[in-house]
Design a protein around this motif. Sequence first.
Motif, mmCIF file in Angstrom:
data_model
loop_
_atom_site.group_PDB
_atom_site.id
_atom_site.type_symbol
_atom_site.label_atom_id
_atom_site.label_comp_id
_atom_site.label_asym_id
_atom_site.label_seq_id
_atom_site.Cartn_x
_atom_site.Cartn_y
_atom_site.Cartn_z
ATOM 1 N N ALA A 239 -2.951 -2.444 6.735
ATOM 2 C CA ALA A 239 -2.201 -2.389 5.576
ATOM 3 C C ALA A 239 -0.731 -2.671 5.753
ATOM 4 C CB ALA A 239 -2.367 -0.893 4.954
ATOM 5 N N ASP A 240 0.015 -2.275 6.848
ATOM 6 C CA ASP A 240 1.460 -2.623 7.218
ATOM 7 C C ASP A 240 1.432 -4.302 7.324
ATOM 8 O OD1 ASP A 240 2.087 -0.065 6.587
ATOM 9 O OD2 ASP A 240 2.276 0.452 9.082
ATOM 10 N N ALA A 241 0.395 -4.578 8.144
ATOM 11 C CA ALA A 241 0.603 -6.145 8.312
ATOM 12 C C ALA A 241 0.210 -6.821 7.145
ATOM 13 C CB ALA A 241 -0.545 -6.521 9.390
ATOM 14 N N ALA A 242 -0.222 -6.440 5.938
ATOM 15 C CA ALA A 242 -0.652 -7.206 4.906
ATOM 16 C C ALA A 242 0.688 -7.074 3.992
ATOM 17 C CB ALA A 242 -1.752 -6.495 4.214
ATOM 18 N N GLY A 243 1.628 -6.156 4.338
ATOM 19 C CA GLY A 243 2.886 -5.990 3.474
ATOM 20 C C GLY A 243 3.200 -4.800 3.041
ATOM 21 N N ASN A 244 2.390 -3.685 3.328
ATOM 22 C CA ASN A 244 2.518 -2.448 2.798
ATOM 23 C C ASN A 244 3.828 -1.826 3.354
ATOM 24 O OD1 ASN A 244 0.630 -1.582 0.527
ATOM 25 N ND2 ASN A 244 -0.767 -2.395 2.131
ATOM 26 N N SER A 245 4.609 -0.845 2.710
ATOM 27 C CA SER A 245 5.761 -0.334 3.208
ATOM 28 C C SER A 245 5.572 1.238 3.352
ATOM 29 C CB SER A 245 6.912 -0.716 2.577
ATOM 30 O OG SER A 245 6.842 -0.163 1.241
ATOM 31 N N ARG A 246 4.160 1.803 3.115
ATOM 32 C CA ARG A 246 3.887 3.259 3.168
ATOM 33 C C ARG A 246 4.338 3.814 4.516
ATOM 34 N NH1 ARG A 246 0.325 6.108 -0.152
ATOM 35 N NH2 ARG A 246 -0.268 8.193 0.884
ATOM 36 N N VAL A 247 5.061 4.931 4.270
ATOM 37 C CA VAL A 247 5.225 5.796 5.658
ATOM 38 C C VAL A 247 4.226 6.771 5.838
ATOM 39 C CG1 VAL A 247 6.649 7.418 6.754
ATOM 40 C CG2 VAL A 247 7.859 5.761 5.243
ATOM 41 N N LEU B 80 -4.842 -1.276 1.929
ATOM 42 C CA LEU B 80 -4.005 0.050 1.535
ATOM 43 C C LEU B 80 -5.411 1.047 1.249
ATOM 44 C CD1 LEU B 80 -1.875 2.061 1.479
ATOM 45 C CD2 LEU B 80 -1.502 1.378 -0.885
ATOM 46 N N GLU B 81 -6.220 0.603 0.250
ATOM 47 C CA GLU B 81 -7.367 1.399 0.005
ATOM 48 C C GLU B 81 -8.150 1.940 1.166
ATOM 49 O OE1 GLU B 81 -9.417 0.362 -3.694
ATOM 50 O OE2 GLU B 81 -7.635 -0.479 -4.562
ATOM 51 N N ALA B 82 -8.393 0.804 2.019
ATOM 52 C CA ALA B 82 -9.256 1.118 3.030
ATOM 53 C C ALA B 82 -8.608 1.993 4.112
ATOM 54 C CB ALA B 82 -9.479 -0.254 3.976
ATOM 55 N N ALA B 83 -7.076 1.918 4.361
ATOM 56 C CA ALA B 83 -6.512 2.947 5.083
ATOM 57 C C ALA B 83 -6.688 4.096 4.680
ATOM 58 C CB ALA B 83 -5.009 2.322 5.434
ATOM 59 N N LEU B 84 -6.156 4.544 3.409
ATOM 60 C CA LEU B 84 -6.376 5.983 2.672
ATOM 61 C C LEU B 84 -7.750 6.489 2.858
ATOM 62 C CD1 LEU B 84 -4.092 5.144 -0.484
ATOM 63 C CD2 LEU B 84 -3.715 6.570 1.431
ATOM 64 N N ALA B 85 -8.856 5.610 2.751
ATOM 65 C CA ALA B 85 -10.075 6.308 2.846
ATOM 66 C C ALA B 85 -10.521 6.608 4.465
ATOM 67 C CB ALA B 85 -11.087 5.006 2.354
ATOM 68 N N ALA B 86 -10.008 5.748 5.115
ATOM 69 C CA ALA B 86 -10.144 5.896 6.565
ATOM 70 C C ALA B 86 -9.456 7.213 7.194
ATOM 71 C CB ALA B 86 -9.609 4.946 7.393
ATOM 72 N N ARG B 87 -8.195 7.518 6.476
ATOM 73 C CA ARG B 87 -7.713 8.829 6.827
ATOM 74 C C ARG B 87 -8.269 10.071 6.361
ATOM 75 N NH1 ARG B 87 -2.061 8.776 8.397
ATOM 76 N NH2 ARG B 87 -2.054 10.628 7.209
ATOM 77 N N ALA B 88 -8.686 9.787 5.083
ATOM 78 C CA ALA B 88 -9.423 11.063 4.612
ATOM 79 C C ALA B 88 -10.826 11.244 5.200
ATOM 80 C CB ALA B 88 -9.891 10.646 3.077
ATOM 81 N N GLY B 89 -11.330 10.174 5.641
ATOM 82 C CA GLY B 89 -12.688 10.322 6.490
ATOM 83 C C GLY B 89 -12.300 11.029 7.862
ATOM 84 N N ALA B 90 -11.320 10.499 8.494
ATOM 85 C CA ALA B 90 -10.959 11.106 9.814
ATOM 86 C C ALA B 90 -10.593 12.378 9.678
ATOM 87 C CB ALA B 90 -9.730 10.276 10.344
ATOM 88 N N GLU B 91 -9.874 12.873 8.514
ATOM 89 C CA GLU B 91 -9.319 14.252 8.270
ATOM 90 C C GLU B 91 -10.696 15.179 7.991
ATOM 91 O OE1 GLU B 91 -6.654 13.577 5.272
ATOM 92 O OE2 GLU B 91 -5.015 13.710 6.296
#
Length: 221
Positions: free
Chosen positions: A205-213, A156-167
């Motif tokens: 992150a979703d595959a690891a069990g997160n349910s974030r939208v 989840l932390e990696a996904a959030l960092a990737a999103r911020a980087g992409a943005e």
Amino acid sequence: MNNLIDGAAALTWITSFSERFGSTQAYLTELDRLAGDGDFGTNIASALERTHAGLPAAAEATCISVFQAASRGFMATGGTSGPLFGMWFRDIAKSTKNDAAAVHEIAQGIASGLATIQKLGGAKVGDNTMIDALEPASVALTAAAERGSTLAEALLEAALAARAGAESTTDLIAARGRATYVGELARGVLDPGAVTIALFFEAGADAAGNSRVWQPLGASA
């Protein structure tokens, strides 16, 4: 929750990534048309088709075999991005010592793949490429692994960092690739490779069990 990426989780990760990419392909193609030659979406879609054709059966899948299939699928694809993703997936597979990968192994593989891409392409954060999402994601994942975070927390932390980087790429002028040809005209355009990296980590992150939208990147642009 399983704290390992086993074969089932790896299959879910790749399948979810493919579905996310498929639903975003037209948008990513348009981004590449504005800043490149417009073939990014087609090339990555082709790589994902090859990947799925080579995936192991669910009963036989391991983290290693799934990412090896992804590597082969992307390495056989034309363009620049396909082989770069292919080498990255290869390094993720190589980092796994057993059938399932722990947090630190995933982090190590992603970091190794990042180093491989940077060695070959020379891109760094700020050059308006996939590295703008991949490097912060890798740093976040490694730090989370070192803190002893769970797999779900770390991805989840990696996904959030990737999103911020992409943005962040919307404000950059490309220093690598075809986008350098258009210069200022590409300012305000998200880099499609960086967005794709973010999609990959969201799927993980979703595959690891997160349910974030997850809201679509660039939706407010």
